[in-house]
Write a protein that holds these residues in place. Structure first.
Motif, PDB file in Angstrom:
ATOM      1  N   VAL A   1    -118.652  67.143  20.221  1.00 44.30           N
ATOM      2  CA  VAL A   1    -117.717  67.359  18.948  1.00 44.30           C
ATOM      3  C   VAL A   1    -117.779  68.307  17.846  1.00 44.30           C
ATOM      4  O   VAL A   1    -117.318  68.754  17.182  1.00 44.30           O
ATOM      5  CB  VAL A   1    -117.556  65.639  18.114  1.00 44.30           C
ATOM      6  CG1 VAL A   1    -117.104  64.863  19.343  1.00 44.30           C
ATOM      7  CG2 VAL A   1    -119.157  65.652  18.083  1.00 44.30           C
ATOM      8  N   THR A   2    -119.216  68.993  18.276  1.00 44.14           N
ATOM      9  CA  THR A   2    -119.462  70.054  17.240  1.00 44.14           C
ATOM     10  C   THR A   2    -119.390  71.350  17.720  1.00 44.14           C
ATOM     11  O   THR A   2    -119.832  72.387  17.454  1.00 44.14           O
ATOM     12  CB  THR A   2    -120.969  70.129  17.034  1.00 44.14           C
ATOM     13  OG1 THR A   2    -121.943  70.163  18.412  1.00 44.14           O
ATOM     14  CG2 THR A   2    -121.552  68.716  16.615  1.00 44.14           C
ATOM     15  N   ASP A   3    -118.316  71.513  18.744  1.00 48.02           N
ATOM     16  CA  ASP A   3    -117.858  72.757  19.574  1.00 48.02           C
ATOM     17  C   ASP A   3    -117.155  73.981  18.535  1.00 48.02           C
ATOM     18  O   ASP A   3    -117.122  74.874  18.824  1.00 48.02           O
ATOM     19  CB  ASP A   3    -117.264  72.694  20.769  1.00 48.02           C
ATOM     20  CG  ASP A   3    -116.044  72.074  20.831  1.00 48.02           C
ATOM     21  OD1 ASP A   3    -115.494  71.541  19.635  1.00 48.02           O
ATOM     22  OD2 ASP A   3    -115.183  71.819  21.806  1.00 48.02           O
ATOM     23  N   GLY A   4    -116.606  73.145  17.387  1.00 41.28           N
ATOM     24  CA  GLY A   4    -115.918  74.124  16.515  1.00 41.28           C
ATOM     25  C   GLY A   4    -114.388  74.278  17.163  1.00 41.28           C
ATOM     26  O   GLY A   4    -113.687  75.102  16.484  1.00 41.28           O
TER      27      GLY A   4
ATOM     28  N   HIS B   1    -113.671  69.550  18.563  1.00 37.53           N
ATOM     29  CA  HIS B   1    -113.959  69.261  17.375  1.00 37.53           C
ATOM     30  C   HIS B   1    -112.500  68.674  16.790  1.00 37.53           C
ATOM     31  O   HIS B   1    -112.344  68.055  15.929  1.00 37.53           O
ATOM     32  CB  HIS B   1    -114.345  70.425  16.844  1.00 37.53           C
ATOM     33  CG  HIS B   1    -114.152  70.396  15.162  1.00 37.53           C
ATOM     34  ND1 HIS B   1    -114.919  69.590  14.353  1.00 37.53           N
ATOM     35  CD2 HIS B   1    -113.235  71.135  14.252  1.00 37.53           C
ATOM     36  CE1 HIS B   1    -114.840  69.639  13.012  1.00 37.53           C
ATOM     37  NE2 HIS B   1    -113.787  70.735  13.099  1.00 37.53           N
ATOM     38  N   GLN B   2    -111.105  69.406  17.179  1.00 34.57           N
ATOM     39  CA  GLN B   2    -109.933  68.869  16.734  1.00 34.57           C
ATOM     40  C   GLN B   2    -109.649  67.794  17.151  1.00 34.57           C
ATOM     41  O   GLN B   2    -108.984  66.977  16.405  1.00 34.57           O
ATOM     42  CB  GLN B   2    -109.074  70.086  17.308  1.00 34.57           C
ATOM     43  CG  GLN B   2    -109.018  71.472  16.573  1.00 34.57           C
ATOM     44  CD  GLN B   2    -108.935  71.449  15.277  1.00 34.57           C
ATOM     45  OE1 GLN B   2    -110.022  71.685  14.408  1.00 34.57           O
ATOM     46  NE2 GLN B   2    -107.884  71.280  14.518  1.00 34.57           N
TER      47      GLN B   2
ATOM     48  N   ASP C   1    -111.876  65.189  17.575  1.00 33.78           N
ATOM     49  CA  ASP C   1    -112.801  64.382  16.781  1.00 33.78           C
ATOM     50  C   ASP C   1    -112.256  64.160  15.266  1.00 33.78           C
ATOM     51  O   ASP C   1    -112.221  63.017  14.581  1.00 33.78           O
ATOM     52  CB  ASP C   1    -114.160  64.958  16.651  1.00 33.78           C
ATOM     53  CG  ASP C   1    -114.985  64.039  16.059  1.00 33.78           C
ATOM     54  OD1 ASP C   1    -115.020  62.926  16.594  1.00 33.78           O
ATOM     55  OD2 ASP C   1    -115.895  64.390  15.117  1.00 33.78           O
TER      56      ASP C   1
ATOM     57  N   GLU D   1    -119.231  62.508  24.630  1.00 33.07           N
ATOM     58  CA  GLU D   1    -118.999  63.802  24.584  1.00 33.07           C
ATOM     59  C   GLU D   1    -119.461  64.234  26.095  1.00 33.07           C
ATOM     60  O   GLU D   1    -119.970  63.510  26.832  1.00 33.07           O
ATOM     61  CB  GLU D   1    -119.828  64.394  23.716  1.00 33.07           C
ATOM     62  CG  GLU D   1    -119.730  63.879  21.926  1.00 33.07           C
ATOM     63  CD  GLU D   1    -120.874  64.601  21.390  1.00 33.07           C
ATOM     64  OE1 GLU D   1    -120.637  65.400  20.690  1.00 33.07           O
ATOM     65  OE2 GLU D   1    -122.138  64.123  21.235  1.00 33.07           O
TER      66      GLU D   1
END
Length: 360
Positions: free
Chosen positions: A46-49, A53-54, A56, A75
Protein backbone atom coordinates in the motif's frame (compact mmCIF):
# COMPACT_ATOMS: atom_id res chain seq x y z
CA UNK A 1 0.98 -14.63 5.12
CA UNK A 2 1.22 -10.89 5.53
CA UNK A 3 -0.50 -9.96 8.74
CA UNK A 4 -4.17 -9.13 8.38
CA UNK A 5 -4.72 -5.59 9.56
CA UNK A 6 -8.14 -4.70 10.90
CA UNK A 7 -9.12 -1.24 9.71
CA UNK A 8 -12.31 0.78 10.01
CA UNK A 9 -14.08 2.03 7.09
CA UNK A 10 -16.03 10.22 3.18
CA UNK A 11 -18.97 9.45 1.41
CA UNK A 12 -18.11 9.98 -2.25
CA UNK A 13 -20.57 9.88 -5.10
CA UNK A 14 -20.25 7.11 -7.65
CA UNK A 15 -20.55 7.76 -11.34
CA UNK A 16 -19.41 6.79 -14.78
CA UNK A 17 -19.74 3.08 -14.16
CA UNK A 18 -20.73 1.37 -17.38
CA UNK A 19 -22.24 -2.04 -16.72
CA UNK A 20 -21.24 -4.38 -19.51
CA UNK A 21 -23.67 -7.19 -18.82
CA UNK A 22 -27.14 -7.53 -17.36
CA UNK A 23 -27.11 -7.92 -13.60
CA UNK A 24 -27.07 -11.49 -12.41
CA UNK A 25 -29.57 -12.53 -9.80
CA UNK A 26 -28.23 -12.18 -6.26
CA UNK A 27 -29.42 -14.04 -3.21
CA UNK A 28 -26.98 -12.34 -0.85
CA UNK A 29 -28.81 -11.01 2.15
CA UNK A 30 -28.42 -7.46 3.53
CA UNK A 31 -25.86 -6.93 6.30
CA UNK A 32 -25.96 -4.50 9.19
CA UNK A 33 -23.02 -2.12 8.95
CA UNK A 34 -21.75 -3.06 12.39
CA UNK A 35 -21.74 -6.74 11.41
CA UNK A 36 -19.93 -6.31 8.10
CA UNK A 37 -16.39 -7.43 7.33
CA UNK A 38 -14.93 -6.44 3.95
CA UNK A 39 -11.62 -7.91 2.77
CA UNK A 40 -9.19 -6.42 0.25
CA UNK A 41 -6.45 -8.41 -1.48
CA UNK A 42 -3.71 -6.22 -2.96
CA UNK A 43 -1.13 -7.08 -5.60
CA UNK A 44 1.50 -4.75 -4.14
CA UNK A 45 2.36 -2.81 -0.99
CA UNK A 46 0.00 0.00 0.00
CA UNK A 47 3.06 2.25 0.25
CA UNK A 48 4.03 1.80 -3.42
CA UNK A 49 2.82 5.31 -4.27
CA UNK A 50 1.04 3.86 -7.30
CA UNK A 51 -1.57 1.21 -8.10
CA UNK A 52 -2.01 -0.32 -4.66
CA UNK A 53 -1.81 3.06 -2.95
CA UNK A 54 -4.73 4.26 -5.08
CA UNK A 55 -6.78 1.22 -4.10
CA UNK A 56 -5.90 1.82 -0.45
CA UNK A 57 -7.27 5.36 -0.75
CA UNK A 58 -10.49 3.69 -1.85
CA UNK A 59 -10.41 1.54 1.28
CA UNK A 60 -9.99 4.68 3.38
CA UNK A 61 -13.07 6.16 1.68
CA UNK A 62 -15.01 3.02 2.58
CA UNK A 63 -14.03 3.32 6.24
CA UNK A 64 -15.10 6.97 6.26
CA UNK A 65 -18.42 6.23 4.57
CA UNK A 66 -19.23 3.21 6.77
CA UNK A 67 -17.43 3.79 10.09
CA UNK A 68 -19.03 0.83 11.86
CA UNK A 69 -17.90 -1.91 9.51
CA UNK A 70 -14.50 -3.59 9.62
CA UNK A 71 -12.02 -4.00 6.81
CA UNK A 72 -9.02 -6.28 6.51
CA UNK A 73 -6.39 -6.43 3.81
CA UNK A 74 -3.33 -8.35 2.71
CA UNK A 75 -0.58 -6.73 0.66
CA UNK A 76 1.60 -8.19 -2.10
CA UNK A 77 -0.48 -11.32 -2.76
CA UNK A 78 1.47 -13.50 -5.21
CA UNK A 79 -0.02 -14.92 -8.38
CA UNK A 80 0.17 -18.47 -7.12
CA UNK A 81 -1.64 -21.00 -4.97
CA UNK A 82 -0.83 -18.73 -2.02
CA UNK A 83 -3.46 -16.37 -3.42
CA UNK A 84 -6.10 -19.08 -3.11
CA UNK A 85 -5.06 -19.70 0.48
CA UNK A 86 -5.32 -16.00 1.33
CA UNK A 87 -8.75 -15.60 -0.27
CA UNK A 88 -9.94 -18.69 1.60
CA UNK A 89 -8.64 -17.12 4.80
CA UNK A 90 -10.74 -14.04 4.13
CA UNK A 91 -13.82 -16.26 3.89
CA UNK A 92 -12.84 -18.20 7.00
CA UNK A 93 -12.53 -14.95 8.96
CA UNK A 94 -16.12 -14.09 8.06
CA UNK A 95 -15.74 -11.59 5.22
CA UNK A 96 -19.03 -11.03 3.41
CA UNK A 97 -17.28 -9.31 0.50
CA UNK A 98 -13.82 -9.77 -1.00
CA UNK A 99 -12.28 -7.15 -3.33
CA UNK A 100 -9.20 -8.30 -5.25
CA UNK A 101 -7.34 -5.31 -6.65
CA UNK A 102 -5.71 -7.27 -9.47
CA UNK A 103 -6.50 -10.20 -11.74
CA UNK A 104 -6.16 -13.50 -9.89
CA UNK A 105 -8.09 -15.66 -12.34
CA UNK A 106 -8.76 -19.19 -11.14
CA UNK A 107 -7.08 -18.46 -7.81
CA UNK A 108 -10.05 -16.32 -6.81
CA UNK A 109 -12.72 -17.99 -8.92
CA UNK A 110 -12.20 -21.34 -7.22
CA UNK A 111 -12.70 -19.70 -3.82
CA UNK A 112 -15.79 -17.81 -5.03
CA UNK A 113 -17.35 -21.00 -6.36
CA UNK A 114 -16.98 -22.61 -2.93
CA UNK A 115 -18.34 -19.60 -1.01
CA UNK A 116 -21.61 -18.60 -2.73
CA UNK A 117 -22.67 -16.57 0.31
CA UNK A 118 -19.73 -14.16 -0.19
CA UNK A 119 -19.55 -11.40 -2.83
CA UNK A 120 -16.31 -11.24 -4.83
CA UNK A 121 -15.03 -8.49 -7.14
CA UNK A 122 -11.82 -8.73 -9.16
CA UNK A 123 -10.06 -5.73 -10.70
CA UNK A 124 -8.99 -6.49 -14.29
CA UNK A 125 -10.87 -9.76 -14.10
CA UNK A 126 -12.62 -11.65 -16.88
CA UNK A 127 -15.24 -13.78 -15.13
CA UNK A 128 -18.79 -13.06 -14.01
CA UNK A 129 -20.66 -15.71 -12.05
CA UNK A 130 -23.39 -15.83 -9.42
CA UNK A 131 -21.17 -14.15 -6.81
CA UNK A 132 -18.11 -12.94 -8.76
CA UNK A 133 -17.84 -9.79 -10.85
CA UNK A 134 -15.07 -7.59 -12.20
CA UNK A 135 -14.19 -3.93 -12.73
CA UNK A 136 -11.50 -1.99 -14.57
CA UNK A 137 -10.58 1.50 -15.77
CA UNK A 138 -10.74 2.71 -19.37
CA UNK A 139 -7.19 4.05 -19.17
CA UNK A 140 -6.71 4.00 -22.95
CA UNK A 141 -8.51 7.34 -23.34
CA UNK A 142 -6.26 9.16 -20.87
CA UNK A 143 -3.25 7.46 -22.51
CA UNK A 144 -4.33 8.78 -25.93
CA UNK A 145 -4.65 12.32 -24.54
CA UNK A 146 -1.16 12.12 -23.04
CA UNK A 147 0.04 10.64 -26.33
CA UNK A 148 -1.01 13.79 -28.16
CA UNK A 149 1.19 15.78 -25.79
CA UNK A 150 4.02 13.28 -26.36
CA UNK A 151 3.77 13.68 -30.12
CA UNK A 152 3.92 17.46 -29.82
CA UNK A 153 6.73 17.55 -27.25
CA UNK A 154 9.07 14.90 -28.63
CA UNK A 155 11.70 16.32 -30.97
CA UNK A 156 12.82 12.91 -32.23
CA UNK A 157 9.38 11.33 -32.47
CA UNK A 158 10.77 8.36 -30.55
CA UNK A 159 8.82 7.43 -27.44
CA UNK A 160 9.95 4.90 -24.84
CA UNK A 161 7.61 2.72 -22.76
CA UNK A 162 8.58 0.93 -19.55
CA UNK A 163 6.25 -2.05 -19.33
CA UNK A 164 5.57 -4.68 -16.72
CA UNK A 165 4.47 -7.75 -18.69
CA UNK A 166 3.21 -8.23 -22.28
CA UNK A 167 -0.47 -8.27 -21.26
CA UNK A 168 -3.55 -6.48 -22.56
CA UNK A 169 -3.33 -3.51 -20.18
CA UNK A 170 0.21 -2.86 -21.44
CA UNK A 171 -0.76 -3.26 -25.10
CA UNK A 172 -3.68 -0.88 -24.61
CA UNK A 173 -1.56 1.69 -22.76
CA UNK A 174 1.37 1.63 -25.18
CA UNK A 175 -0.79 1.47 -28.31
CA UNK A 176 -3.16 4.23 -27.20
CA UNK A 177 -0.28 6.53 -26.27
CA UNK A 178 1.40 6.02 -29.63
CA UNK A 179 -1.88 6.40 -31.51
CA UNK A 180 -2.34 9.75 -29.82
CA UNK A 181 1.21 10.76 -30.73
CA UNK A 182 0.71 9.65 -34.35
CA UNK A 183 -2.40 11.82 -34.60
CA UNK A 184 -0.09 14.86 -34.50
CA UNK A 185 3.13 13.21 -35.76
CA UNK A 186 2.42 10.30 -38.13
CA UNK A 187 6.08 9.23 -37.99
CA UNK A 188 6.14 8.76 -34.22
CA UNK A 189 7.34 5.37 -32.95
CA UNK A 190 7.51 3.63 -29.59
CA UNK A 191 10.12 1.29 -28.16
CA UNK A 192 8.95 -0.93 -25.29
CA UNK A 193 11.05 -2.62 -22.60
CA UNK A 194 9.28 -5.06 -20.29
CA UNK A 195 10.84 -5.63 -16.87
CA UNK A 196 8.53 -8.47 -15.69
CA UNK A 197 7.39 -6.64 -12.57
CA UNK A 198 4.92 -3.98 -11.51
CA UNK A 199 7.13 -2.63 -8.74
CA UNK A 200 10.87 -2.79 -9.44
CA UNK A 201 12.55 0.61 -9.12
CA UNK A 202 15.96 -0.70 -10.17
CA UNK A 203 14.55 -2.46 -13.22
CA UNK A 204 12.48 0.56 -14.24
CA UNK A 205 15.49 2.83 -13.78
CA UNK A 206 17.62 0.63 -16.03
CA UNK A 207 14.89 0.36 -18.64
CA UNK A 208 14.36 4.12 -18.67
CA UNK A 209 18.07 4.78 -19.08
CA UNK A 210 18.32 2.24 -21.91
CA UNK A 211 15.39 3.86 -23.73
CA UNK A 212 16.98 7.31 -23.48
CA UNK A 213 20.33 5.87 -24.64
CA UNK A 214 18.54 4.46 -27.70
CA UNK A 215 17.25 7.92 -28.67
CA UNK A 216 13.88 8.19 -26.94
CA UNK A 217 13.16 11.68 -25.63
CA UNK A 218 9.76 10.94 -24.09
CA UNK A 219 9.32 8.17 -21.51
CA UNK A 220 6.03 6.67 -20.42
CA UNK A 221 4.93 3.36 -18.96
CA UNK A 222 2.70 1.52 -16.52
CA UNK A 223 4.83 1.14 -13.42
CA UNK A 224 3.76 1.54 -9.79
CA UNK A 225 6.68 3.76 -8.83
CA UNK A 226 8.52 6.84 -10.22
CA UNK A 227 11.94 5.41 -11.12
CA UNK A 228 11.92 6.23 -14.83
CA UNK A 229 10.63 9.75 -14.07
CA UNK A 230 13.82 10.29 -12.07
CA UNK A 231 15.76 9.15 -15.15
CA UNK A 232 13.86 11.63 -17.32
CA UNK A 233 14.61 14.43 -14.86
CA UNK A 234 18.32 13.60 -14.85
CA UNK A 235 18.57 13.11 -18.61
CA UNK A 236 16.45 16.16 -19.54
CA UNK A 237 13.72 14.34 -21.43
CA UNK A 238 9.95 14.29 -20.92
CA UNK A 239 8.01 11.66 -18.98
CA UNK A 240 4.41 10.66 -18.31
CA UNK A 241 3.42 8.38 -15.46
CA UNK A 242 0.65 6.09 -14.20
CA UNK A 243 -1.65 5.78 -11.17
CA UNK A 244 -1.18 9.13 -9.45
CA UNK A 245 0.53 12.53 -9.45
CA UNK A 246 4.27 11.85 -9.28
CA UNK A 247 5.63 15.24 -10.40
CA UNK A 248 7.62 15.74 -7.19
CA UNK A 249 10.06 13.07 -8.39
CA UNK A 250 10.82 14.91 -11.64
CA UNK A 251 9.14 18.32 -11.72
CA UNK A 252 10.92 19.55 -14.86
CA UNK A 253 10.34 16.37 -16.84
CA UNK A 254 6.78 15.66 -15.71
CA UNK A 255 4.08 15.93 -18.38
CA UNK A 256 1.06 14.20 -16.82
CA UNK A 257 -0.11 10.86 -15.48
CA UNK A 258 -2.94 8.41 -16.03
CA UNK A 259 -4.60 8.95 -12.65
CA UNK A 260 -6.94 6.52 -10.92
CA UNK A 261 -9.69 6.97 -8.32
CA UNK A 262 -11.41 3.85 -7.03
CA UNK A 263 -13.05 5.50 -4.00
CA UNK A 264 -16.52 6.25 -5.43
CA UNK A 265 -16.79 2.77 -6.90
CA UNK A 266 -15.77 1.04 -3.68
CA UNK A 267 -18.21 3.07 -1.64
CA UNK A 268 -20.98 2.24 -4.09
CA UNK A 269 -20.21 -1.47 -4.26
CA UNK A 270 -19.94 -1.94 -0.52
CA UNK A 271 -23.06 0.13 0.08
CA UNK A 272 -24.90 -2.16 -2.34
CA UNK A 273 -23.59 -5.20 -0.50
CA UNK A 274 -24.80 -3.87 2.85
CA UNK A 275 -28.25 -3.14 1.41
CA UNK A 276 -28.51 -6.54 -0.26
CA UNK A 277 -28.72 -4.98 -3.73
CA UNK A 278 -25.24 -5.95 -4.94
CA UNK A 279 -25.02 -7.68 -8.32
CA UNK A 280 -21.97 -9.49 -9.77
CA UNK A 281 -21.64 -7.40 -12.93
CA UNK A 282 -18.76 -6.25 -15.11
CA UNK A 283 -18.02 -2.51 -14.87
CA UNK A 284 -15.74 0.02 -16.48
CA UNK A 285 -14.72 3.14 -14.58
CA UNK A 286 -14.73 5.75 -17.33
CA UNK A 287 -12.91 8.94 -18.29
CA UNK A 288 -13.68 11.59 -15.70
CA UNK A 289 -15.21 9.00 -13.35
CA UNK A 290 -12.40 6.85 -12.00
CA UNK A 291 -9.64 7.52 -14.54
CA UNK A 292 -8.30 10.70 -16.16
CA UNK A 293 -5.17 12.59 -17.05
CA UNK A 294 -3.42 14.44 -14.25
CA UNK A 295 -2.92 18.21 -14.19
CA UNK A 296 -0.27 19.14 -16.73
CA UNK A 297 3.34 19.53 -15.68
CA UNK A 298 4.71 23.01 -15.16
CA UNK A 299 6.84 22.98 -18.33
CA UNK A 300 4.15 21.75 -20.72
CA UNK A 301 3.38 24.64 -23.10
CA UNK A 302 -0.15 26.01 -23.17
CA UNK A 303 -0.51 25.20 -26.86
CA UNK A 304 0.21 21.52 -26.13
CA UNK A 305 -2.23 21.45 -23.24
CA UNK A 306 -4.98 22.97 -25.35
CA UNK A 307 -4.53 20.59 -28.27
CA UNK A 308 -4.51 17.50 -26.04
CA UNK A 309 -7.44 18.70 -23.95
CA UNK A 310 -9.49 19.37 -27.08
CA UNK A 311 -9.41 15.61 -27.66
CA UNK A 312 -10.42 15.01 -24.02
CA UNK A 313 -13.42 17.29 -24.42
CA UNK A 314 -14.52 15.37 -27.51
CA UNK A 315 -14.10 12.05 -25.67
CA UNK A 316 -16.29 13.24 -22.81
CA UNK A 317 -18.94 14.02 -25.44
CA UNK A 318 -18.76 10.46 -26.79
CA UNK A 319 -16.06 10.61 -29.48
CA UNK A 320 -13.60 7.73 -29.80
CA UNK A 321 -10.22 8.00 -31.55
CA UNK A 322 -9.94 4.23 -31.90
CA UNK A 323 -11.41 4.05 -35.41
CA UNK A 324 -9.96 2.12 -38.33
CA UNK A 325 -8.01 1.73 -40.36
CA UNK A 326 -5.61 0.59 -37.64
CA UNK A 327 -2.67 -1.67 -38.48
CA UNK A 328 -0.46 -3.83 -36.29
CA UNK A 329 3.34 -3.83 -36.15
CA UNK A 330 3.58 -6.22 -39.11
CA UNK A 331 1.43 -3.96 -41.29
CA UNK A 332 -1.68 -6.13 -41.13
CA UNK A 333 -4.95 -4.22 -40.91
CA UNK A 334 -6.60 -5.14 -37.63
CA UNK A 335 -9.41 -2.57 -37.57
CA UNK A 336 -11.23 -1.89 -40.83
CA UNK A 337 -11.88 1.65 -42.07
CA UNK A 338 -14.78 3.18 -40.18
CA UNK A 339 -14.85 0.41 -37.57
CA UNK A 340 -14.57 1.53 -33.92
CA UNK A 341 -12.85 -0.50 -31.24
CA UNK A 342 -15.27 -0.59 -28.31
CA UNK A 343 -14.12 -0.76 -24.70
CA UNK A 344 -14.21 -4.56 -24.61
CA UNK A 345 -11.93 -4.71 -27.67
CA UNK A 346 -9.58 -2.15 -26.12
CA UNK A 347 -9.66 -4.03 -22.83
CA UNK A 348 -8.58 -7.18 -24.65
CA UNK A 349 -5.99 -5.56 -26.95
CA UNK A 350 -3.29 -8.17 -27.56
CA UNK A 351 -1.28 -6.97 -30.55
CA UNK A 352 1.22 -4.10 -31.01
CA UNK A 353 0.28 -1.07 -33.07
CA UNK A 354 2.26 -0.20 -36.18
CA UNK A 355 5.27 1.74 -34.92
CA UNK A 356 5.58 -0.22 -31.66
CA UNK A 357 8.67 -2.37 -31.18
CA UNK A 358 9.74 -4.62 -28.31
CA UNK A 359 6.22 -5.76 -27.44
CA UNK A 360 5.50 -9.19 -28.85
Amino acid sequence: MTALLTRRATLLGAGGLAALRPAAASALRPIREQDALIAFGHTGPVTDGGWTHQHDLGVEAVRAAFPRLKTIFVESIPYSADATRIFRQFVAEGAQMVMATSNYGDFIRDVADRAPEVAFMECDGRNVSGNLGWYYITHWYASYIIGIAAGLLSKSGRLGYVASFPISSVYAGANATLLGAQSVNPNATMQVISINAWFDPQGANQAGAALVDSGCDFLCGIMDEPAYLRVAQERHVWAAMWNTDMRRFGPDAYVSSVTLDFAPYYVQQIGDRLRGTWRPDAHFLTLGHGVDRDAWGRNVPESVRMQADAARTKMLAGWSPFVGPIHDASGRMRVAPGQTMDDMALYSWDWPLRGVSGLA
